[in-house]
Design a protein around this motif. Structure first.
Motif, PDB file in Angstrom:
ATOM      1  N   TYR A  51       1.837  -5.491   3.290  1.00  0.00           N
ATOM      2  CA  TYR A  51       1.040  -6.461   4.030  1.00  0.00           C
ATOM      3  C   TYR A  51       1.484  -7.862   3.607  1.00  0.00           C
ATOM      4  O   TYR A  51       1.585  -8.152   2.415  1.00  0.00           O
ATOM      5  N   ALA A  76       2.004  -6.674   9.149  1.00  0.00           N
ATOM      6  CA  ALA A  76       2.283  -5.520   8.288  1.00  0.00           C
ATOM      7  C   ALA A  76       3.712  -5.065   8.558  1.00  0.00           C
ATOM      8  O   ALA A  76       4.212  -5.169   9.684  1.00  0.00           O
ATOM      9  N   ALA A 107       6.096  -1.730   7.984  1.00  0.00           N
ATOM     10  CA  ALA A 107       6.205  -0.338   7.523  1.00  0.00           C
ATOM     11  C   ALA A 107       7.621  -0.120   7.002  1.00  0.00           C
ATOM     12  O   ALA A 107       8.573  -0.714   7.505  1.00  0.00           O
ATOM     13  N   THR A 113       0.416   4.398  -0.413  1.00  0.00           N
ATOM     14  CA  THR A 113       0.044   5.610   0.330  1.00  0.00           C
ATOM     15  C   THR A 113       0.302   5.450   1.832  1.00  0.00           C
ATOM     16  O   THR A 113       0.417   6.424   2.566  1.00  0.00           O
ATOM     17  N   GLU A 114       0.409   4.199   2.305  1.00  0.00           N
ATOM     18  CA  GLU A 114       0.672   3.971   3.741  1.00  0.00           C
ATOM     19  C   GLU A 114       2.135   3.619   3.999  1.00  0.00           C
ATOM     20  O   GLU A 114       2.514   3.371   5.144  1.00  0.00           O
ATOM     21  N   ASN A 115       2.976   3.527   2.942  1.00  0.00           N
ATOM     22  CA  ASN A 115       4.358   3.041   3.079  1.00  0.00           C
ATOM     23  C   ASN A 115       4.398   1.728   3.867  1.00  0.00           C
ATOM     24  O   ASN A 115       5.214   1.532   4.781  1.00  0.00           O
ATOM     25  N   THR A 116       3.503   0.831   3.494  1.00  0.00           N
ATOM     26  CA  THR A 116       3.376  -0.424   4.256  1.00  0.00           C
ATOM     27  C   THR A 116       3.215  -1.617   3.305  1.00  0.00           C
ATOM     28  O   THR A 116       2.520  -1.520   2.291  1.00  0.00           O
ATOM     29  N   ASP A 174      10.579   2.842   5.200  1.00  0.00           N
ATOM     30  CA  ASP A 174      10.955   4.182   4.732  1.00  0.00           C
ATOM     31  C   ASP A 174      11.389   4.095   3.274  1.00  0.00           C
ATOM     32  O   ASP A 174      11.187   5.020   2.504  1.00  0.00           O
ATOM     33  N   GLN A 224       0.880  -1.178   0.000  1.00  0.00           N
ATOM     34  CA  GLN A 224       0.000   0.000   0.000  1.00  0.00           C
ATOM     35  C   GLN A 224       0.910   1.218   0.000  1.00  0.00           C
ATOM     36  O   GLN A 224       1.457   1.619   1.035  1.00  0.00           O
ATOM     37  N   SER A 276      -1.664  -4.355  -5.571  1.00  0.00           N
ATOM     38  CA  SER A 276      -0.988  -3.191  -4.980  1.00  0.00           C
ATOM     39  C   SER A 276      -1.277  -1.965  -5.840  1.00  0.00           C
ATOM     40  O   SER A 276      -0.628  -1.763  -6.877  1.00  0.00           O
TER      41      SER A 276
END
Ligand SMILES: Cc1cc2nc3c(=O)[nH]c(=O)nc-3n(C[C@H](O)[C@H](O)[C@H](O)COP(=O)(O)OP(=O)(O)OC[C@H]3O[C@@H](n4cnc5c(N)ncnc54)[C@H](O)[C@@H]3O)c2cc1C
Length: 416
Positions: free
Chosen positions: A90, A96, A98, A85-88, A100, A83, A262
């Motif tokens: 799954y 999950a 996260a 937009t969430e910098n994540t 950078d 995802q 994605s």
């Protein structure tokens, strides 16, 4: 502040970039996590040799986690989606991650079900692929029992990993049946969607010449649409028909399945639109792509992945430092092409320069380009050891750089 780098895929690219970055950032301010769905790292160029009994399947596999330097976290799980937009990321284990900075190195997958009939009657009986470990092992038994008839090697569509591997298979089949003393009872045909043996003119002419020399039929511009395994027929979309007793197919390739889940990440084949010089994705500035997963206009090959890795390491550092990216990846690729009888060809090229004749590396280099030699064959065999002990650990190979050199190469019309 700790920077979180997540690498998706622990194959050739994911392993070498994680190891390079671990060495570069030996402190704990950078945390590197590699995710892969399994713990079996296959040396894929070795798959070519398994059907001919030249390598055993377990000689080309090692545990993935053991190829990663200390301090790298290995997570064994499938990737479910990214995802942006969430910098994540799954994972399929319902956790999950996260990030950078994300590096996508999930390669290309085989899609045999995309071709009508491929996995129907005859699959793994007289229709095989050596592009998977199971397929290569099953083909070994089929080749050993083959007593004569028509062997067809078919590339369904491009792009594929290592576009010369199916040609190598055809050359080795010629050698194999001569060794078994039954070559005169075996017809070999190479069936390709391209208009020649290979994509680039000089290499296509050299490889087409070798096919003819070895009495291997070349059937071009054949877009396979259907396989009838029971009747032994390969049928093109425009109605042409090639009969076979044994079919060695290279199925359609696509990017990893999570890419389609994605939003904004991939194209219609699930490869990832990527800047060909910096390897930054078009989806987001903090996503980079390495190896076969990228849609860059060059062969999907381990050598490409390795050369890209050198530029990518630099760009990760520049991105984290807020510096402009290095745009020097030139599409450098090289590949040994096994031709049988202990010989191989070598090609070296990039986005702008097609494979040319000459010598490698440099004009005094020991290996001839676009020409068969025993030394090239030894180079191909030695590469497995270099792969595990130099390339994956993230070491540079002496005398071979990520930018292609023109030294030793002859342009058309230049004298030897
Ligand atoms: C038969 C054959 C012969 C070849 N010969 C040569 C050769 O002679 N020279 C050469 O340069 N190259 C060769 N190659 C190509 C070379 O192996 C690849 O180009 C190279 O491995 C690409 O590296 P990669 O990291 O992009 O992908 P890979 O090494 O394939 O790694 C991708 C990783 O992503 C993981 N993954 C995928 N999807 C998911 C998911 N959803 N969740 C979690 N993990 C996932 C996979 O498990 C895999 O470990 C050959 C390939 C084949 C098949």
């Amino acid at each position: 502040m700790t920077e979180r780098i997540v690498v998706l895929g622990g194959g050739t690219g994911g392993t070498l970039i994680a190891n390079r970055l671990r060495r570069r950032y030996s402190d704990q301010h950078v945390m590197i996590t590699v995710v892969d769905q399994d713990d079996r790292h296959v040396y894929q160029p070795g798959l070519l040799f398994v059907p001919f009994g030249l390598l055993e399947p377990d000689e080309i596999v090692k545990p993935r986690h053991e190829q990663l330097h200390d301090g790298i976290v290995f997570r064994q799980s499938g990737v479910d989606s990214v995802q942006i937009t969430e910098n994540t990321v799954y994972l399929t284990d319902r956790t999950a991650l996260a990030y950078d900075l994300l590096i996508v190195a999930t390669g290309a997958q085989l899609l045999p079900d995309e071709t009508e009939g491929m996995t129907g009657p005859g699959w793994m009986e007289k229709v095989f692929t050596f592009y998977s470990p199971e397929g290569a092992a099953a083909l070994h038994d089929a080749l050993a029992q083959f007593e004569g008839g028509r062997l067809v090697v078919n590339v369904v569509d491009m792009p594929i990993k290592c576009p010369v591997a199916p040609l190598e298979f055809a050359f080795l089949a010629d050698w194999f049946f001569q060794q078994r003393g039954i070559r005169e009872r075996v017809e070999i045909a190479y069936v390709t969607p391209l208009d020649g043996a290979f994509t680039k003119p000089a290499a296509s002419a050299a490889l087409g010449g070798l096919l003819a020399e070895k009495d291997i039929d070349l059937i071009t511009e054949f877009n396979a649409g259907e396989i009838d395994g029971s009747a032994g027929r390969l049928i093109s979309f425009d109605g042409r028909d090639v009969g076979f007793d044994l079919l060695v197919t290279v199925p359609v390739h696509g990017g990893a399945d999570f890419v389609a889940r994605s939003p904004g990440l991939g194209d219609e084949l699930s490869f990832i639109p990527t800047d060909p010089r910096t390897l930054q994705s078009e989806a987001a500035p903090n996503i980079f792509v390495l190896g076969d997963a990228a849609n860059v206009p060059i062969s999907k090959a381990g050598s490409v992945t390795h050369f890209e890795g050198e530029v990518l390491e630099e760009n990760v550092a520049r991105f984290l430092d807020g510096q402009p990216l290095d745009g020097t990846y030139d599409g450098h690729a090289n590949c040994f092409i096994e031709t049988g009888f202990h010989k191989a060809l070598l090609i070296d090229f990039n986005y702008d320069t097609e494979p040319l004749p000459g010598r490698f590396p440099g004009s005094l280099g020991p290996m001839p380009l676009l020409k068969e030699s025993r030394l090239n064959h030894l180079g191909k065999l030695m590469f497995q050891s270099l792969y595990w002990h130099a390339l994956l650990p993230g070491r540079d190979l002496p005398g071979i750089t990520s930018q292609m050199s023109m030294a030793g190469k002859r342009r058309p019309g230049e004298e030897e």
